[in-house]
Motif scaffolding. Structure first.
Motif, PDB file in Angstrom:
ATOM      1  N   GLY A  95       0.738  -1.017   0.062  1.00  0.00           N
ATOM      2  CA  GLY A  95      -0.100   0.122  -0.047  1.00  0.00           C
ATOM      3  C   GLY A  95       0.930   1.382  -0.034  1.00  0.00           C
ATOM      4  O   GLY A  95       0.360   2.254  -0.516  1.00  0.00           O
ATOM      5  N   TYR A 100      -1.569  -2.536  -5.429  1.00  0.00           N
ATOM      6  CA  TYR A 100      -2.222  -3.633  -6.065  1.00  0.00           C
ATOM      7  C   TYR A 100      -3.733  -3.038  -6.773  1.00  0.00           C
ATOM      8  O   TYR A 100      -4.230  -2.123  -6.157  1.00  0.00           O
ATOM      9  CB  TYR A 100      -2.470  -4.786  -5.098  1.00  0.00           C
ATOM     10  CG  TYR A 100      -3.284  -5.843  -5.611  1.00  0.00           C
ATOM     11  CD1 TYR A 100      -2.528  -6.708  -6.648  1.00  0.00           C
ATOM     12  CD2 TYR A 100      -4.630  -6.041  -5.693  1.00  0.00           C
ATOM     13  CE1 TYR A 100      -3.340  -7.903  -7.000  1.00  0.00           C
ATOM     14  CE2 TYR A 100      -5.108  -6.996  -6.301  1.00  0.00           C
ATOM     15  CZ  TYR A 100      -4.456  -7.999  -6.925  1.00  0.00           C
ATOM     16  OH  TYR A 100      -5.016  -9.205  -7.458  1.00  0.00           O
ATOM     17  N   VAL A 101      -3.717  -3.284  -7.942  1.00  0.00           N
ATOM     18  CA  VAL A 101      -4.976  -2.635  -8.377  1.00  0.00           C
ATOM     19  C   VAL A 101      -5.720  -4.203  -9.326  1.00  0.00           C
ATOM     20  O   VAL A 101      -5.108  -4.839  -9.807  1.00  0.00           O
ATOM     21  CB  VAL A 101      -4.746  -1.862  -9.813  1.00  0.00           C
ATOM     22  CG1 VAL A 101      -6.053  -1.778 -10.463  1.00  0.00           C
ATOM     23  CG2 VAL A 101      -4.190  -0.585  -9.248  1.00  0.00           C
ATOM     24  N   PHE A 109     -13.633  -2.807  -3.892  1.00  0.00           N
ATOM     25  CA  PHE A 109     -13.875  -1.657  -3.150  1.00  0.00           C
ATOM     26  C   PHE A 109     -15.137  -1.937  -1.687  1.00  0.00           C
ATOM     27  O   PHE A 109     -15.800  -2.849  -2.342  1.00  0.00           O
ATOM     28  CB  PHE A 109     -14.624  -0.368  -3.931  1.00  0.00           C
ATOM     29  CG  PHE A 109     -13.679   0.500  -4.473  1.00  0.00           C
ATOM     30  CD1 PHE A 109     -12.747   1.352  -3.469  1.00  0.00           C
ATOM     31  CD2 PHE A 109     -13.398   0.598  -5.943  1.00  0.00           C
ATOM     32  CE1 PHE A 109     -11.832   2.345  -3.903  1.00  0.00           C
ATOM     33  CE2 PHE A 109     -12.535   1.500  -6.136  1.00  0.00           C
ATOM     34  CZ  PHE A 109     -11.795   2.362  -5.414  1.00  0.00           C
ATOM     35  N   GLN A 118     -11.614   5.077   1.606  1.00  0.00           N
ATOM     36  CA  GLN A 118     -10.677   4.084   1.427  1.00  0.00           C
ATOM     37  C   GLN A 118      -9.491   4.355   0.459  1.00  0.00           C
ATOM     38  O   GLN A 118      -8.553   3.959   0.857  1.00  0.00           O
ATOM     39  CB  GLN A 118     -11.579   3.100   0.344  1.00  0.00           C
ATOM     40  CG  GLN A 118     -12.999   2.404   0.891  1.00  0.00           C
ATOM     41  CD  GLN A 118     -13.613   1.552   0.067  1.00  0.00           C
ATOM     42  OE1 GLN A 118     -12.796   0.603  -0.261  1.00  0.00           O
ATOM     43  NE2 GLN A 118     -14.843   1.568  -0.180  1.00  0.00           N
ATOM     44  N   TYR A 119      -9.363   5.580  -0.040  1.00  0.00           N
ATOM     45  CA  TYR A 119      -8.428   6.343  -0.696  1.00  0.00           C
ATOM     46  C   TYR A 119      -7.461   6.701   0.513  1.00  0.00           C
ATOM     47  O   TYR A 119      -6.208   6.217   0.513  1.00  0.00           O
ATOM     48  CB  TYR A 119      -8.729   7.316  -1.696  1.00  0.00           C
ATOM     49  CG  TYR A 119      -7.529   8.328  -2.167  1.00  0.00           C
ATOM     50  CD1 TYR A 119      -7.133   7.899  -3.311  1.00  0.00           C
ATOM     51  CD2 TYR A 119      -6.887   8.970  -1.225  1.00  0.00           C
ATOM     52  CE1 TYR A 119      -6.066   8.643  -3.893  1.00  0.00           C
ATOM     53  CE2 TYR A 119      -5.608   9.618  -1.793  1.00  0.00           C
ATOM     54  CZ  TYR A 119      -5.268   9.438  -3.267  1.00  0.00           C
ATOM     55  OH  TYR A 119      -4.270  10.089  -3.621  1.00  0.00           O
ATOM     56  N   GLU A 121      -7.281   5.903   3.675  1.00  0.00           N
ATOM     57  CA  GLU A 121      -6.815   4.947   4.520  1.00  0.00           C
ATOM     58  C   GLU A 121      -5.299   4.606   4.545  1.00  0.00           C
ATOM     59  O   GLU A 121      -4.560   4.559   5.561  1.00  0.00           O
ATOM     60  CB  GLU A 121      -7.579   3.476   4.568  1.00  0.00           C
ATOM     61  CG  GLU A 121      -7.527   2.658   5.642  1.00  0.00           C
ATOM     62  CD  GLU A 121      -8.203   1.267   5.514  1.00  0.00           C
ATOM     63  OE1 GLU A 121      -8.900   1.173   4.375  1.00  0.00           O
ATOM     64  OE2 GLU A 121      -8.661   0.602   6.572  1.00  0.00           O
ATOM     65  N   ALA A 122      -4.858   3.904   3.356  1.00  0.00           N
ATOM     66  CA  ALA A 122      -3.498   3.774   3.334  1.00  0.00           C
ATOM     67  C   ALA A 122      -2.512   4.726   3.732  1.00  0.00           C
ATOM     68  O   ALA A 122      -1.668   4.686   4.501  1.00  0.00           O
ATOM     69  CB  ALA A 122      -3.034   3.129   2.008  1.00  0.00           C
ATOM     70  N   MET A 170      -9.812   3.180  -8.437  1.00  0.00           N
ATOM     71  CA  MET A 170      -8.836   2.350  -7.717  1.00  0.00           C
ATOM     72  C   MET A 170      -7.321   2.323  -8.114  1.00  0.00           C
ATOM     73  O   MET A 170      -6.602   2.178  -7.187  1.00  0.00           O
ATOM     74  CB  MET A 170      -9.393   0.826  -8.106  1.00  0.00           C
ATOM     75  CG  MET A 170      -8.283  -0.274  -7.558  1.00  0.00           C
ATOM     76  SD  MET A 170      -9.161  -1.976  -7.471  1.00  0.00           S
ATOM     77  CE  MET A 170     -10.013  -1.569  -6.021  1.00  0.00           C
ATOM     78  N   MET A 173      -6.282   5.144  -6.097  1.00  0.00           N
ATOM     79  CA  MET A 173      -6.099   4.602  -4.756  1.00  0.00           C
ATOM     80  C   MET A 173      -4.555   3.960  -4.504  1.00  0.00           C
ATOM     81  O   MET A 173      -4.048   4.448  -3.673  1.00  0.00           O
ATOM     82  CB  MET A 173      -7.267   3.715  -4.268  1.00  0.00           C
ATOM     83  CG  MET A 173      -7.172   3.562  -2.737  1.00  0.00           C
ATOM     84  SD  MET A 173      -8.796   2.577  -2.372  1.00  0.00           S
ATOM     85  CE  MET A 173      -8.470   0.798  -2.984  1.00  0.00           C
TER      86      MET A 173
END
Lengths: 545, 318
Positions: A95, A100-101, A109, A118-119, A121-122, A170, A173
């Motif tokens: 991350g 990873y996609v 998601f 979610q974006y 978070e990492a 994604m 992200m």
């Protein structure tokens, strides 16, 4: 293409061996593959399903799925030994430095959280930036990924965003922590060709902008040709060959690679036009249908003749499958009707006679879910023969054996197998046999090859072709893949948002002039030329300005 | 959000219908009880005249459907009639204190059992197949497998014999909250042991069921730590089944605890109902049964609303 010689090495995998467990025994999935990736370089990893592409891609993050283990080899990511690193160290990398996609953004998601959460978070968890900064950054990346309404889109839930947009979100992200390496695992496989182009160009741009290295996993050669600097071909866990993209496309060395390259050559010969006055097997007349208040189909007309294949093409949501549901009587239309050999069919399948039902059969996209997993082939294929034709005992067994022979599965070996004991292609063949068992005049094939590898799909198409001539079948072939259309269709119906925008013989369809939408569809099919995407985007930009 | 209100309104309507049907069933069931109520009260030696006078007094001479609607009309206004036995107290009064006690015990047990089973379930999912997981599962299954009275007697043997807690639970108007908590500890603990297994195992299963989903894999590949993966990524999506099971168990705590009440001589509704059936005191039986049914309907409604609220796909439409 970038100059690779001066770039330092980022990832080195040596003699990687990965095993998967099934029934208490470990069997090899990856059998000693080497992989080297320089900073900022894109490696295309191609092969059929089961070749171990995803497994190898995940191993580059020091990750294996449950039931798998890395049993040998070394993985060195920028000086860190991932085989010896602790879980905490690897978590720190994932991350943040390796992202990873996934193939299906819709499934990957979390449905319970907004995109921007979610974006963020990492970056927040890895301490790269604070929450506010991350949200700000998200909007910036959404803009760069050319997502519509970048300021607002992050505050939606995944189900409120379309598939192509999710796939771009994604990728954004994955970029959140500006990683050194991104693993793209079939990121456009689930998308329509027109959407695929947008995602491909967005991915390519952003990878170039941040000079990110990438492993691009796909089974689509034309796609990988656009994305990768070099290509590695995998077959059943072994490397077949590796070369830079242009060399690989121009002169593949290994026989297997050559067969992969040759797949798209199959094309059906042009048939003479249908004689005037022939009554079509199926005729869809002025059909308007939909669910609830919404009309999905708007005044649809097309005919399907004996021994002819009509391909119905269009993006997802264009109404292709709904048309099939109307013909089979699962969805009674609001207006219009379906004629069978000139006779009107009752709108609702419950009002149709058994004979009428027998004449129209279906083959489904996902053979996995369309076959009852608890029944053996004998029952799966025997049931329609028994129900529609009243076959019993020895005659029934004979018929099942004939059908298995027809689909090229050895009866003695297969008749008592369960679907779980078959490969994907074999399951689809059983789906075909089940449709044939009713001895219909008309078969609807709903995306029957889109879940299959190219080589396997080719086999299925040839089989369908042969059966058509043998039994005078009429096919309605629903697909979004124009290569498949070229391979099997006599006539093409192009659908967009519930309307037929163009229809006619195949040869005419592939010749200009086209309806603008057909033009867009046709031009969006990736070609093997590595410069295709660049050229196409340039052309479209010129046209637009 | 309008959707939620429509759903609540619809479900309340259905709930009322359910209660109506149940009231009919309860009434018919008490009608079907063998024997003559007046004879049972007045004894074999009563003359025909006294029997008739008594029937007239309590309205037993009217046809069944008329008595039913009289009763229903009263019940809707909160008047459940008067108890037929001995002291002739209004049913509403009789039930009020008992209902308070039952709710107290149910909430007490739930306050221990729900957090306990959620935490245990989440930890069991996090450390699945570990010693902890197995031990928690084994313990929970053991406690659910024993009959309630057995668990109760074991607890009495261990905790009451030594004088730590009272084995008989006296509750009256003067009991303070602190005293009540102390006195009702053993019944509450018994109930906790009985209901924890179900909720804990559902929590564990619902979470583990999701761990194979692509979005969980994605979270792990983003480098999120395992505890956060469970709490932040799996749990919100596992809430619906967990909430349903919690609601069912809460309903059980209100309606199904007769045995525990008897063992601990706890003055709750369950005991009242059993006593009233024995005494053929049907106004009380009917009222208690209706309360039990209402508890089920309301708890299930709450569970459905909460499950819907936990699913963004249902609240935030496209």
């Amino acid at each position: 293409m970038k100059d690779m010689k001066e770039k330092p090495v980022l990832l080195t995998m040596r003699n990687i061996q990965i095993e998967g467990r099934s029934d208490e025994t470990w069997s090899p999935i990856i059998k000693g593959v080497d992989l080297t990736l320089n900073k900022g370089e894109v490696l295309g990893l191609i092969g059929e399903s089961g070749a171990g592409k995803s497994t190898l891609g995940l191993a580059a993050m020091g990750f294996t799925r449950d039931g798998c283990r890395i049993s040998g080899g070394t993985i060195d990511f920028d000086g860190i030994d991932l085989m010896k690193a602790s879980e905490a160290t690897k978590r720190g990398l994932r991350g943040k430095r390796i992202a990873y996609v996934a193939q299906s953004a819709a499934a990957s998601f979390n449905p319970a959280h907004k995109l921007i959460d979610q974006y963020s978070e990492a970056p927040v968890q890895h301490g790269v930036m604070g929450r506010g900064e991350a949200e700000h950054d998200a909007v910036e990346l959404y803009r760069r990924m050319q997502l519509p309404d970048p300021d607002e889109i992050g505050f939606r839930y995944p189900h409120q965003v379309s598939g192509g947009q999710l796939q771009r979100a994604m990728t954004a992200m994955a970029m959140a922590c500006r990683p050194d390496l991104i693993i793209f695992d079939e990121p456009t496989t689930a998308l329509d060709v027109t959407t695929q182009i947008e995602v491909l160009s967005a991915i390519r741009d952003i990878v170039a902008q941040f000079d990110t290295a990438a492993i691009y996993i796909t089974h689509d050669l034309a796609v990988v040709a656009q994305m990768a600097d070099k290509i590695k071909v995998l077959l059943r866990g072994d490397e077949v060959e590796e070369a830079d993209t242009r060399t690989m496309l121009a002169s593949p060395k290994e026989a297997y690679t050559k067969t992969l390259w040759a797949v798209r050559s199959h094309a059906r010969a042009t048939q003479p036009p249908v004689e005037k006055g022939t009554v079509p097997v199926v005729s869809v007349k002025g059909v308007t249908a939909g669910y609830g208040q919404v009309d999905i189909l708007k005044n649809i007309n097309f005919d399907i003749h004996k021994r002819r294949t009509v391909a119905v093409v269009g993006e997802s949501g264009s109404g292709k499958s709904t048309a099939a549901r109307v013909i089979t009587g699962l969805l009674p239309p609001r207006q219009g009707q379906v004629l069978f050999n000139g006779q009107a069919l009752p709108a609702d399948y419950r009002q149709r006679t058994r004979e009428q039902l027998r004449q129209a059969q279906m083959i489904y996209q996902m053979a996995d879910t369309a076959l009852n997993p608890k029944l053996r082939l004998r029952e799966l294929i025997g049931r329609p023969a028994q129900m529609y034709l009243g076959l019993q005992g020895k005659a029934l067994t004979e018929r099942i054996r004939d059908l298995l022979n027809l689909i090229e599965l050895e009866p003695d070996k297969f008749i008592d197998r369960l679907p779980s004991e078959l490969s994907g292609g074999q399951k689809q063949r059983v789906g075909i046999a089940r449709a044939l068992a009713a001895e219909p005049q008309f078969i609807i094939c709903d995306e029957v090859t889109s879940a299959l590898d190219q080589l396997v799909a080719e086999g299925i198409l040839k089989l369908l072709d042969r059966l058509q001539t043998e039994f005078d079948l009429a096919y309605m072939f629903i697909t979004h893949d124009l290569a498949t259309v070229r391979a099997i269709a006599d006539e093409v119906v192009v659908m967009q948002r519930g309307r037929v925008v163009e229809q006619g013989p195949k040869d005419e369809m592939f010749q200009p002039p086209h309806d603008p939408y057909t033009e867009l569809l046709l031009s969006s099919v990736p070609e093997m030329d590595p410069d295709w995407l660049t050229k196409l985007l340039k052309e479209r930009a010129e046209k637009a300005s | 959000m309008g959707l939620i209100w429509t759903m609540i309104a619809k479900r309340l309507g259905l709930g009322l219908l359910t209660l109506f049907v149940i009231s009919v069933i309860i009434f018919s069931a008490t009608e079907l009880l063998p024997g003559d109520f007046a004879k049972a009260i007045l004894g074999q030696s009563a003359t025909e005249e006294t029997l008739a006078a008594f029937r007239k007094e309590i309205g037993l001479d009217l046809p069944a459907y008329q008595r039913y609607f009289n009763w229903l009309g009263g019940a809707i206004q909160g008047d459940f009639g008067t108890s037929l036995s001995g002291n002739k107290r209004p049913v509403a009064d009789l039930i009020a204190t008992r209902l308070g006690n039952t709710l107290f015990l149910a909430l007490y047990a739930a306050a221990i059992a729900v957090p306990l089973s959620l935490v245990l379930g989440i930890l069991a999912a996090l450390y699945r197949n570990s010693i902890f997981d197995r031990a928690a599962n084994a313990a929970a299954l053991t406690s659910i497998s024993f009959p309630e009275f057995f668990v109760a007697y074991i607890l009495i043997f261990v905790l009451a014999q030594s004088g730590l807690f009272p084995s008989m639970t006296r509750m009256d108007a003067d009991t303070t909250l602190g005293e009540g908590l102390y006195r009702a500890f053993l019944p509450a603990l018994t109930l906790t042991l009985v209901v924890t297994a179900h909720m804990m195992r559902m929590t564990r299963a619902a979470i583990i069921n999701l761990l194979a989903s692509p979005y969980i894999e994605m979270a792990r590949l983003k480098g999120i730590n395992p505890m956060r993966v469970i709490l932040k990524h799996a749990l919100p999506n596992a809430l619906a089944p967990i909430i349903t099971v919690i609601a069912l168990n809460l309903a059980y705590l209100i309606t199904g605890v007769v045995v525990v009440e008897v063992v601990f001589v706890y003055p709750g509704l369950g005991q009242l109902m059993v006593d009233s059936v024995a005494k053929r005191d049907f106004p009380v039986v009917q009222a208690v049964a209706l309360i039990f049914a209402a508890a089920y309907v309301l708890l299930n409604l709450t569970a459905d609303v909460l499950s819907t609220l936990s699913n963004p796909r249902l609240i935030h439409r496209k």
